[in-house]
Design an enzyme around this catalytic site. Sequence first.
Site, PDB file in Angstrom:
ATOM      1  CE1 TYR B 262      -3.502   2.755   0.856  1.00 44.15           C
ATOM      2  CE2 TYR B 262      -1.821   3.499   2.398  1.00 44.15           C
ATOM      3  CZ  TYR B 262      -2.980   3.725   1.708  1.00 44.15           C
ATOM      4  OH  TYR B 262      -3.633   4.928   1.849  1.00 44.15           O
ATOM      5  CG  ASP B 297      -9.674  -0.877   0.783  1.00 44.39           C
ATOM      6  OD1 ASP B 297      -8.897  -1.697   1.305  1.00 44.39           O
ATOM      7  OD2 ASP B 297      -9.703   0.320   1.079  1.00 44.39           O
ATOM      8  CE  LYS B 369     -11.250  -2.553   7.058  1.00 42.86           C
ATOM      9  NZ  LYS B 369      -9.890  -2.067   7.053  1.00 42.86           N
TER      10      LYS B 369
END
Lengths: 255, 519
Positions: B262, B297, B369
């Site tokens: 990330y 996400d 998640k």
Amino acid sequence: MNVDLTKILPYGDTLGDGIVQLSFTLPVALSGAAKEAARQLAAGMGLEEAAVVHAEAISDRFSFYVVYAKCRQGVDLTRVVVSEANTTVLAKAEVDEFIRQRLGRKLNVLGACIESDAHTVGIDAIMNMKGFNGHKGLESYHEINAINMGAQVACEELIRKAYEHQADAILISQVVTQKNIHVTNLTKLADMLEAEGLRDKVLLVVGGPRISHELAKELGYDAGFGPNTYAEHVASFLVQELKEKLAEQNGGPLN
Amino acid sequence: MNKLNLDQEKIVYGRQLAGNIARGVQQHIDAHTTVSVERAALRLLGVDGVDSAGVPLANVVIDVLNQAGLLGRGALYWVVNAVLQLSLTPQQVAQGVADGAIAIARLPVAPEQEIADMAGNLAEAALSRIRYRRREREQLIAELGKGSEPMIYVIVATGNVYEDAVQAQAAARQGADIIAVIRTTGQSLLDYVPYGPTTTGFGGTYATQANFRILREALDEVGQEIGRYIYLTNYCSGLCMPEIAAMGAVERLDVMLNDSMYGVIFRDINMKRTFVDQYFSRLINGYAGIIINTGEDNYLTTADAVESAHTVLASELINEQFAFLCGMKPDQLGLGHAFEIDPQVPNGFLYELAQAQLVREVFPDCPIKYMPPTKYMTGNIFRGHVQDTLFNVCSVMSGQSIHLLGMLTEAIHTPLIQDRFLSIQAAKYVFNNMRDLAGEISFRPDGFIRGRAVQVLDEAVALLERIDEVGLMQALANGWFAEIKRAPDGGKGLGGVIRREAGYLNPFIPLMLQGGESR
């Protein structure tokens, strides 16, 4: 339906009823007194016939209210003046054509979320090829050299890049506005551009969900764009400003 | 759970590819350390506090060693030598270095074995504290219970830790199971961890050890009151990943945002730095029994959710393998994905459900998640509430585990207290009303949803094949995730990567690889 434009009121289901809905939290436990306080609060806002239609405890220290009421203070729409960046939206081909004809080179546009801001959704929507909601971004314009620097770009870094690419325009995105951090960031950049003697050489534009043209002008920017802005709005603004700039310089095309 | 009748061999093959990809990077990881890894090791030994200029002592010591070119041996080698030579604690050594009283590089050096033995003992003592906090969590959950899945996860973000504590308790009383204190914007790029309780942040609150402790106490208190253990979440990302992990392990956080890529993709942190940092941070999180959340996400906020769905699955498989290399177990892997399809797409919900069910079935033992719509949220809070409702429905229909609640005001501001209240109420309504719906559902073998899931799996495996060919660093350079390109030597923090020398000393690594489960 005869709407009186000199006294415009909210519309619920009858012209002139002035119906508004409000919801808010009070930092006290729910009680009869708190509910009455919510009603009086609405009355204090100048609203009439305030009805607390829902009151609920959020926790033992907070309570939530939904209120309907009637607003009587109309606004004279005929006298309302708003400050907006230009509204003539040009087609992509027109933008490209203008740059080709009048500038004779690509328009260099730098985009960034500056300083603390890490939210690139806005700048990506304007800059990147794909754009947003079917509206292609500036990268898709043949005559625009769009450079998206992404998140948390220090003002110093942005200015370095502006020199490097001889930026014609700088687009700044600011999403986080808690405690007016965006104002701090935007002011910092404007001051630094001024100090570098770059301010007059670039078009400086800011966008974001809480940005208005008025705020942008106040902070020394050329334009501010709020929600529902797409690349074509920004591109149209840039070329129209450019047109004026070129006209000021005796109208001759830059070569 | 095998409703999509996926090709299991294909999934196994995808895992093999992801394993190759992760091991390719592991060679780099095993050959290097970073300033943040070394600072984390010192923090684990109990080095805390700041010098007179407010610089954390861990930074002071590591900067001194790094400037002297000594970090290749590992900070513990030098600090433990000082402990032996001067009969001081690691904290006293750090304080001495900060005061200028100890020239750590010029002390006589004890025999190597003596230093290693002492370092091992100190590390073991430090780890026993973490195991204690882990057992404490297990006991509290056994005693109080925890939220049922999908667990309701909300964010507080006032900027003031004391205000956060009030809002967190209120959210728990309303029904939240997991509270995340979002970090102040910009913290991920600080190469130090701020110190002490903080009351000023923008769009969030500083992650500091004192702030962790304040929130932990608040949630333990409300957990006792409502009879449910409330999970505390923070962000183990950015330039200080390993240190945040060390702090979180000691303060009994339960969930950490902790992705292997990330920071590279979305914060432009150098990949050679991040890969080493994520390894040590995940060793700590794994050892402490913390659930990590990965950030796939986010890919869908920059790339299109329909076109790029396979990049999410491919990345989840890679993240899983990196975690396995740190000794983490599937039940600690909250792999991430999101409900981000353009609401204008016909049958958008079918695509969402296909993806959610696919992720669920590929990772049956992971606490997946699930992230709410953000990209297509607008100022129309009423429509936003409906978008969030569809997200809630998809989550309970596909058996997601950790459910980050969408807020109707997502596009406007950090949540107001009533935004959180309304969202929790709506989610509880949906989850309760549809509690056992998932068990009633099967998917048509020739239907759209199964077809879509098979397509995404195929595309993900094809992408993993390509990544395996070029290597992960090159794949990131090519912009294969989130359509963002990162150069292996670009980005922030590369200067903090140090090649390990022969005799590199960090006993935490072998000790933590043994696992922190009760013995």
